[in-house]
Design an enzyme around this catalytic site. Sequence first.
Site, PDB file in Angstrom:
ATOM      1  N   ASP A  19       0.812  -1.222   0.000  1.00 35.53           N
ATOM      2  CA  ASP A  19       0.000   0.000   0.000  1.00 35.53           C
ATOM      3  C   ASP A  19       0.842   1.268   0.000  1.00 35.53           C
ATOM      4  O   ASP A  19       0.435   2.295   0.541  1.00 35.53           O
ATOM      5  CB  ASP A  19      -0.976   0.010   1.199  1.00 35.53           C
ATOM      6  N   HIS A  47      -4.535  -1.677  -6.113  1.00 39.20           N
ATOM      7  CA  HIS A  47      -4.037  -0.373  -6.540  1.00 39.20           C
ATOM      8  C   HIS A  47      -5.243   0.535  -6.696  1.00 39.20           C
ATOM      9  O   HIS A  47      -6.231   0.135  -7.307  1.00 39.20           O
ATOM     10  CB  HIS A  47      -3.406  -0.463  -7.922  1.00 39.20           C
TER      11      HIS A  47
HETATM   12  P1  IMP Z   1      -2.311 -12.908   1.702  1.00 34.04           P
HETATM   13  O1  IMP Z   1      -1.398 -12.390   0.650  1.00 34.04           O
HETATM   14  O2  IMP Z   1      -3.769 -12.628   1.412  1.00 34.04           O
HETATM   15  O3  IMP Z   1      -2.064 -14.348   2.032  1.00 34.04           O
HETATM   16  O4  IMP Z   1      -2.005 -12.110   3.052  1.00 34.04           O
HETATM   17  C1  IMP Z   1      -0.788 -12.256   3.751  1.00 34.04           C
HETATM   18  C2  IMP Z   1      -0.370 -10.942   4.398  1.00 34.04           C
HETATM   19  O5  IMP Z   1      -0.003 -10.034   3.373  1.00 34.04           O
HETATM   20  C3  IMP Z   1      -1.477 -10.249   5.190  1.00 34.04           C
HETATM   21  O6  IMP Z   1      -0.894  -9.543   6.262  1.00 34.04           O
HETATM   22  C4  IMP Z   1      -2.056  -9.266   4.187  1.00 34.04           C
HETATM   23  O7  IMP Z   1      -2.708  -8.182   4.820  1.00 34.04           O
HETATM   24  C5  IMP Z   1      -0.793  -8.836   3.488  1.00 34.04           C
HETATM   25  N1  IMP Z   1      -1.000  -8.341   2.130  1.00 34.04           N
HETATM   26  C6  IMP Z   1      -1.144  -9.067   1.010  1.00 34.04           C
HETATM   27  N2  IMP Z   1      -1.234  -8.256  -0.044  1.00 34.04           N
HETATM   28  C7  IMP Z   1      -1.132  -7.004   0.394  1.00 34.04           C
HETATM   29  C8  IMP Z   1      -1.112  -5.722  -0.240  1.00 34.04           C
HETATM   30  O8  IMP Z   1      -1.180  -5.573  -1.460  1.00 34.04           O
HETATM   31  N3  IMP Z   1      -0.998  -4.646   0.590  1.00 34.04           N
HETATM   32  C9  IMP Z   1      -0.869  -4.764   1.933  1.00 34.04           C
HETATM   33  N4  IMP Z   1      -0.848  -5.946   2.552  1.00 34.04           N
HETATM   34  C10 IMP Z   1      -0.992  -7.055   1.794  1.00 34.04           C
END
Ligand code: IMP
Length: 437
Positions: A19, A47
């Site tokens: 982010d 995004h």
């Molecule tokens: P997952 O990718 O859904 O398995 O999530 C794993 C960790 O990565 C969690 O803490 C999510 O909040 C974080 N996360 C995954 N993608 C993003 C992103 O694009 N921005 C911020 N956090 C992310």
Amino acid sequence: MKKNDKPQSTAVIGLQWGDEGKGKIVDRLATEHDAVVRYNGGANAGHTIVVDDRRISLHLIPSGILYPGKKAIIANGVVADVEQLLKEIDNLESQDIDTAGLVLSDRAHVVTPYHKAEDARRETLLAREFGEKEDTGGIGTTRRGIGPAYADKAHRAAAIRVGDLLRPDQLRPLVARSAQLAHQDVREDPDLPSPDAITDRLIEIGELLRPRITDTSYLLHDLQRAGKRLLFEGGNATLLDVDHGTYPFVTSSNSSALGIPAGAGVSPKSIHNIMGVCKAYCTRVGGGPFPTEIQGELATTIRERGREFGTTTGRPRRIGWLDLVALRYAVMLNGIDRICMTMLDVLSGIDPIMVCNAYEIDGHRTERFLPDARSLESAKPVLISLPGFTEDITGVRSIQDLPSNARHYLSYVEEHAGAPITLAGVGPDREQTIEIS
Ligand code: IMP
């Protein structure tokens, strides 16, 4: 390389926990590239790009899609929620945005309803064990099925790739096998469609996507040979990288620049310039250690001003001071050439501004990051206070017009991060960016 050289291909990588505002930077750089490439992650990324007062949210489709004539390539390293992909295509087309340039690797893996259910099942179990809220606790994943889809990719037996959607005879037994191998709770989940219904829908989606499905690795090599310029867009961010982030509180792919060659099928030599994006402060969604985290009123002010709520899940983001230890690590790991610092305007009125330049662990000071959650948990931030600024800087377009304390902040960070800051964001619009030569 001079700061403003324009090399052939570029990568844009988040330097924190996601982010950072990569979408806006990719969108800006897209004008000088021919193709924008997603190489990792899936619909967990988000995004938001503001164009003519419209906020356009993309999860899977590379931001380059907003420019007609550019290719937007979803490469093999992505786990594609194809249902979500169709929704994004429809949403863009309903806003008269041309999606003709969008292509999808036949080797990208498909996220199925089983993956999402398994993601939720595991998160709920972990949340119970940690004594946290069942719907947000655990690792704090986006519950978009990312981990289970990559796990199936590694398991191989029941993995489905985009190319399989075009081979119905092979797809049906694959889906049946993935149902058979799924955890009993998932297999018997009354809310999930039957394997046959899932297969039928995937075949339908395959037909809709057929013109866009291709071998994107050959496509990228063809583009390179034709002298075209590629822009690699990292999903998620460096500190969420499965090998190099704050494991296990990470995502399931190589979300740093290190994932580009494998995730796109190109040589490491084809990435000429690596741009890192960091916020003027830090945020994190989901669980895991966050040494510079702040609470209370100040965190609320920053969260509201910076609209710090997840693009994918709407969750309020955790807020912290800029962590230079983590930033230096991310710069080192990715081989960052240039940094773009976003959200500088959000710090206006905050005085002093704190930054973390070292950690203290069991009484010992270190300037090195600890890319492991259990070790990082014991790190206490050594904070340094820098003078703040009060002026509204959202209208500033040149570095000379920034208040001197804002300029001082940029140069302090540049000096301690280990790479030059060449862009600074002062608001969400395309135009609200200051070039620093
Ligand atoms: P997952 O990718 O859904 O398995 O999530 C794993 C960790 O990565 C969690 O803490 C999510 O909040 C974080 N996360 C995954 N993608 C993003 C992103 O694009 N921005 C911020 N956090 C992310």
